[in-house]
Scaffold this active site. Structure first.
Site, PDB file in Angstrom:
ATOM      1  N   LYS A  71       0.702  -7.476 -13.678  1.00 11.62           N
ATOM      2  CA  LYS A  71       1.012  -7.107 -12.852  1.00 11.62           C
ATOM      3  C   LYS A  71       2.607  -7.197 -13.119  1.00 11.62           C
ATOM      4  CE  LYS A  71      -2.461  -7.464  -9.242  1.00 11.62           C
ATOM      5  NZ  LYS A  71      -2.464  -7.193  -7.988  1.00 11.62           N
ATOM      6  N   ASP A 108      -0.969  -2.920  -3.372  1.00 11.98           N
ATOM      7  CA  ASP A 108      -2.033  -4.438  -2.657  1.00 11.98           C
ATOM      8  C   ASP A 108      -1.459  -4.076  -1.202  1.00 11.98           C
ATOM      9  OD1 ASP A 108      -3.291  -4.824  -4.599  1.00 11.98           O
ATOM     10  OD2 ASP A 108      -1.870  -6.419  -5.718  1.00 11.98           O
TER      11      ASP A 108
END
Ligand code: ATR
Length: 280
Positions: A71, A108
């Site tokens: 990420k 997220d």
């Protein structure tokens, strides 16, 4: 978007990747919305992330998700970052544009607040202080989501104070870092508590946090979803508090990614949740 006749492709890059539930989520939606295509688990070793991402346009992929450990590394690889990915300092979704360029996004935080709203419709971001436990990448995403939802005060508690301070500095005056020893006292007027650490996960000890001081109206949330009922959530329910598990965040972060790639904002159905629960 893309022509109806095109075979749609997306996937999730991670290392390892076999544990990922994302293929189950996106392939469920592809079938549910009558789209022809596949979402694949992609085992990509860290040294090859750049090559793998740059291959997406040639492979006709609409994009991909990124999970551990990719990420943060993706920040320097994609051609463009959206404001949320920049603020969170991590990319969890890559979108291939018409011209073949790669845009990095992060859903997220959206997933976290969308799941809270779905599980506890009466929850309001400005109802009172939010206590966030942990200061890693997951905590940054949760804090960004809470700010976007209108949170007015976020208290971050981390075992290592410096990391909490660094996180707080990046987000401005809504977010403050506090000493680990003060975490229980800080619950007295909190409206929401979120565990973003790995404590409580299968194989890990429970999060060291007594909920006694929390008001009866507070919501307790855990981003851990294996097990679904962490010791923290069990303690919350034992006290009669509303408790929200981490599976909703996983499902809801996937919705805008699917929309970006395939043009349909998909639904988080009880059937999808049950299917994933059956694998936990
Ligand atoms: P992620 O990016 O997935 O959030 P991370 O960066 O490894 O993962 O962060 C893990 C979080 O769990 C950190 O906040 C970590 O605290 P430290 O910064 O002090 O390491 C927290 N954590 C891990 N083990 C812990 C423990 N035994 N007690 C309290 N917090 C813990």
């Amino acid at each position: 978007m893309h022509g109806q006749d095109r075979f749609l492709l997306a996937g999730v890059m991670g290392w390892p990747i076999s544990h990922s539930r994302s293929p189950m989520i996106h392939n469920y939606w592809l079938a549910r919305y009558g789209l022809t295509g596949v979402y694949a688990p992609l085992a990509i070793e860290p040294a090859r992330l750049g090559a793998a991402l740059r291959a997406l346009p040639a492979l006709n992929f609409s994009g991909c998700n990124l999970t551990i450990p990719h990420k943060e590394a993706a920040l320097a690889i994609v051609d463009e970052l959206d404001a949320t990915a920049t603020r969170v300092g991590a990319v969890n979704c890559v979108v291939v544009e018409e011209d073949g360029s790669l845009v990095g996004r992060n859903y997220d935080g959206f997933g976290f607040t969308a799941a809270l709203r779905a599980a506890a419709p009466m929850w309001r971001a400005d109802a009172g202080p939010a206590v966030v436990v942990g200061a890693g990448g997951a905590a940054r995403a949760v804090v960004a989501g809470l700010i976007d939802a209108g949170a007015t005060e976020i208290r971050v508690f981390n075992r290592t104070l410096e990391r909490a301070e660094t996180l707080a500095q990046g987000f401005g005056p809504t977010v403050a870092a506090h000493r680990w020893e003060e975490r229980e006292a800080a619950l007295a007027d909190a409206a929401l508590v979120v565990n973003t650490t790995s404590q409580g996960m299968i194989g890990q000890p429970p999060l060291d946090l007594r909920l006694d001081a929390l008001p009866a109206t507070a919501l307790v949330s855990d981003i851990v979803y294996a097990p679904l009922e962490t010791p923290l959530l069990a303690a919350a329910r034992a006290r009669g508090l509303a408790a929200v598990d981490g599976l909703g965040m996983l499902i809801h972060q996937a919705r805008p990614a699917f929309r970006d790639w395939f043009g349909i904002m998909p639904e988080a159905t009880p059937e999808l949740r049950a299917r994933i629960e059956a694998t936990l």
